[in-house]
Design a protein around this motif. Structure first.
Motif, PDB file in Angstrom:
ATOM      1  N   GLN A 262       0.810  -1.213   0.000  1.00  0.00           N
ATOM      2  CA  GLN A 262       0.000   0.000   0.000  1.00  0.00           C
ATOM      3  C   GLN A 262       0.848   1.270   0.000  1.00  0.00           C
ATOM      4  O   GLN A 262       0.506   2.240  -0.693  1.00  0.00           O
ATOM      5  CB  GLN A 262      -0.956   0.016   1.204  1.00  0.00           C
ATOM      6  N   ASP A 265       1.976   1.837  -3.450  1.00  0.00           N
ATOM      7  CA  ASP A 265       0.830   2.224  -4.269  1.00  0.00           C
ATOM      8  C   ASP A 265       0.451   3.686  -4.030  1.00  0.00           C
ATOM      9  O   ASP A 265       0.098   4.417  -4.955  1.00  0.00           O
ATOM     10  CB  ASP A 265      -0.377   1.335  -3.961  1.00  0.00           C
ATOM     11  N   GLU A 266       0.533   4.108  -2.778  1.00  0.00           N
ATOM     12  CA  GLU A 266       0.206   5.501  -2.452  1.00  0.00           C
ATOM     13  C   GLU A 266       1.198   6.452  -3.113  1.00  0.00           C
ATOM     14  O   GLU A 266       0.807   7.503  -3.643  1.00  0.00           O
ATOM     15  CB  GLU A 266       0.193   5.697  -0.939  1.00  0.00           C
ATOM     16  N   ARG A 288      -9.776   0.014   0.106  1.00  0.00           N
ATOM     17  CA  ARG A 288      -8.325   0.208   0.165  1.00  0.00           C
ATOM     18  C   ARG A 288      -7.922   1.474  -0.582  1.00  0.00           C
ATOM     19  O   ARG A 288      -7.088   2.258  -0.093  1.00  0.00           O
ATOM     20  CB  ARG A 288      -7.616  -1.012  -0.441  1.00  0.00           C
ATOM     21  N   THR A 289      -8.507   1.697  -1.749  1.00  0.00           N
ATOM     22  CA  THR A 289      -8.174   2.902  -2.517  1.00  0.00           C
ATOM     23  C   THR A 289      -8.648   4.154  -1.795  1.00  0.00           C
ATOM     24  O   THR A 289      -7.960   5.191  -1.808  1.00  0.00           O
ATOM     25  CB  THR A 289      -8.806   2.818  -3.918  1.00  0.00           C
ATOM     26  N   MET A 292      -6.116   4.971   0.708  1.00  0.00           N
ATOM     27  CA  MET A 292      -4.933   5.537   0.057  1.00  0.00           C
ATOM     28  C   MET A 292      -5.139   7.012  -0.257  1.00  0.00           C
ATOM     29  O   MET A 292      -4.241   7.840  -0.051  1.00  0.00           O
ATOM     30  CB  MET A 292      -4.624   4.761  -1.231  1.00  0.00           C
TER      31      MET A 292
END
Length: 350
Positions: A262, A265-266, A288-289, A292
């Motif tokens: 994560q 991804d962030e 999850r998004t 983020m």
């Protein structure tokens, strides 16, 4: 409008034929009435010895076209060939498209500097307009800066102006008629740049399929042992952490974020948002998004600004199936389509 990547492949095949002392021609679909497998602007190469690269149809016409291409190549004169695919009695092929096609066969001579100029533009990765007069074979290139290369003295101003306008609006090659003359105007556009953030095993089929679909793919992942040509032979490689990358260097790209970590991804999402993205898809659940987005301090609307979960709803489970889902969504967005079934649709290419 045609893809630069496809044209460059055709041009490389022509140069390869020249190196073997073979004469060659560009075969170009310039007109379609009704249904057809490919759109106007589609090109392929044919050379002596029945050498071919690319396709105009689904493979049903190329053999017949070659006979005419062979004649055009030997005589060094452009040729027009028309096919009415509804005439099953003539073709006895049961071809399903049922449309009519107009095909231009244009000999490409090794000593013609026009092709050297074309090759140079193709390798610069910048859009340009490819113009042919039918059936004379008068040729010209118009760059996005307005420069004319080739037979400029034979190019009417109205055709030149149409080529410039086409940079903004053209979706497929067009035929322009002027005072009894016909010109094919085909804007050649570079492939959309796609950044796949994450070099995991599941990214391999995504990169492979996206490249086949015409995207110019770059894999972004700081792990040098995974972000390699051996895993991703059809991609460029950014072996770097996202926070060290200047957003201007990835400006205007498409993004698929799938690091499975994560924090990484962030970082990729933050970089994507700062680089004027054309599309952002994020692997994983909506929750999850959303987390983020909060962590990077952005105010975004999922479904408008970000596609998450990334991909079309086709029941995908395996890595390969998920890759098909993701790349299908990329293609749908690129074509401004909704990604629905073609069932019952009368016109496919609109």
């Amino acid at each position: 409008m045609s893809q630069l990547k496809e044209f460059r492949t055709i041009m490389n095949s022509i140069k390869s034929a020249w190196e073997k002392d073979k004469k060659a021609a560009i075969v170009m679909l310039i007109g379609v009435n009704g249904s057809a497998y490919r759109l106007p602007g589609t090109k392929m190469m044919m050379a002596e010895g029945a050498e071919m690269k690319g396709s105009i149809s689904g493979g049903c016409l190329e053999g017949d076209i070659y006979g005419y291409a062979e004649k055009a190549i030997q005589e060094g004169i452009p040729m027009i060939k028309n096919y009415d695919l509804s005439e099953n009695e003539i073709w006895s092929l049961g071809i399903g498209c049922k449309g009519s096609l107009e095909i231009l066969i244009l000999p490409a001579k090794k000593d013609d500097s026009f092709w050297e100029s074309t090759d140079k533009l193709l390798n610069q990765e910048e859009e340009f307009s490819f113009i042919l007069e039918v059936p004379t074979g008068v040729k010209a290139l118009v760059t996005k800066y307005g420069e004319i290369i080739g037979d400029s003295e034979y190019l009417p101003s109205i055709v030149y102006e149409s080529a410039l306008k086409g940079f903004k609006s053209q979706k497929r090659a067009e035929v322009l008629k002027w005072e009894g003359r016909r010109f094919v105007v085909d804007v050649i556009r570079p492939s959309q740049k796609l950044i796949v953030a994450g070099a995991g095993k599941d990214a391999i089929p995504v990169v492979e399929l996206a490249a086949k679909a015409g995207f110019s793919v770059t894999v972004l992942d700081p792990r040098s042992e995974f972000n390699t040509e051996s895993y991703f032979p059809k991609a460029k490689h950014l072996v770097e952490v996202s926070e060290n990358i200047n957003p201007d260097h990835v400006n205007g790209a498409w993004w698929v974020i799938m690091n499975h970590l994560q924090s990484r991804d962030e970082e990729a999402l933050y970089l994507a948002l700062k680089s004027n993205p054309k599309y952002i898809g994020v692997l994983g659940p909506v929750s999850r998004t959303q987390e983020m987005i909060l962590n990077i301090g952005e105010d975004l609307t999922i479904g408008n600004d970000i596609y998450t979960p990334v991909g079309l709803d086709i029941g995908a489970e395996t890595m390969e199936e998920v890759a098909i889902s993701i790349v299908s969504e990329l293609m749908a967005v690129r074509s401004n389509r909704e990604g629905k079934s073609l069932k019952g649709k009368v016109k496919i290419h609109v």
